[in-house]
Design a protein around this motif. Structure first.
Motif, mmCIF file in Angstrom:
data_model
loop_
_atom_site.group_PDB
_atom_site.id
_atom_site.type_symbol
_atom_site.label_atom_id
_atom_site.label_comp_id
_atom_site.label_asym_id
_atom_site.label_seq_id
_atom_site.Cartn_x
_atom_site.Cartn_y
_atom_site.Cartn_z
ATOM 1 N N LYS A 165 4.223 2.392 1.903
ATOM 2 C CA LYS A 165 5.804 2.394 1.595
ATOM 3 C C LYS A 165 6.059 1.015 0.999
ATOM 4 O O LYS A 165 6.931 0.957 -0.158
ATOM 5 N N ARG A 166 5.655 -0.455 1.366
ATOM 6 C CA ARG A 166 6.098 -1.435 0.923
ATOM 7 C C ARG A 166 5.538 -1.441 -0.417
ATOM 8 O O ARG A 166 5.999 -1.892 -1.428
ATOM 9 N N LYS A 220 4.739 1.083 -2.547
ATOM 10 C CA LYS A 220 5.658 1.851 -3.529
ATOM 11 C C LYS A 220 7.082 1.106 -3.738
ATOM 12 O O LYS A 220 7.509 1.347 -4.885
ATOM 13 N N GLU A 221 7.551 0.660 -2.707
ATOM 14 C CA GLU A 221 9.149 -0.037 -3.144
ATOM 15 C C GLU A 221 8.646 -1.094 -4.135
ATOM 16 O O GLU A 221 9.799 -1.401 -5.092
ATOM 17 N N GLY A 231 11.042 -0.921 -7.579
ATOM 18 C CA GLY A 231 12.203 -1.964 -7.518
ATOM 19 C C GLY A 231 11.728 -3.314 -7.868
ATOM 20 O O GLY A 231 12.670 -4.075 -7.669
ATOM 21 N N GLN A 269 7.696 -8.599 -5.785
ATOM 22 C CA GLN A 269 8.848 -8.921 -4.948
ATOM 23 C C GLN A 269 8.659 -10.198 -4.139
ATOM 24 O O GLN A 269 7.613 -10.418 -3.749
#
Length: 126
Positions: free
Chosen positions: A37-38, A40-41, A45, A110
């Motif tokens: 999930k991280r 993909k985020e 973004g 990120q």
């Protein structure tokens, strides 16, 4: 009487062992899901940047027929100074020729907990 007691102990021990195994497996699955999930985020973004591959090596893992690779990158964001990153990911067999030492690739990153986490734009994430 002793045989019954030993049987009960075996059943209890087996149940506890099975429960511990199930808890460890569930915890591992939950951690992997959180990591995916991280990742993909970050790809959805994250801040886009270019990166040069300083070193690339195949790992012993694969996912859905895609080889795992470990890349040492120099990431160059648009308005920041460059930084080094290590990424382990999976890439399509068809994309392997684009992933060579010295090649420039697209990445996203990120800042999480004061650390820059990088993902390769063409990475395979199920």
């Amino acid at each position: 009487m002793l045989a019954v007691f030993i049987s009960i102990l075996v059943v209890i021990f087996g149940s506890i062992t099975g429960l511990i195994t199930i808890l460890v497996v569930m915890n591992t699955i939950r951690a992997k899901q959180g990591e995916l999930k991280r990742r993909k985020e970050i790809l959805l973004g994250g801040i886009p940047a270019k990166a040069v591959i300083r070193h690339i090596a195949e790992t012993s893992s694969s996912m859905d027929g895609r080889p795992g690779v470990r890349m040492d990158l120099t990431v160059t964001p648009d308005n920041e100074s460059s930084f080094d990153a290590v990424v382990e990911t999976y890439i399509s067999v068809l994309a392997v020729p684009r992933f060579q030492k010295g090649s420039e690739i697209d990445v996203k990153y990120q800042v999480i907990g004061g650390k820059k986490i990088v993902e390769v734009a063409e990475a395979y994430i199920p």
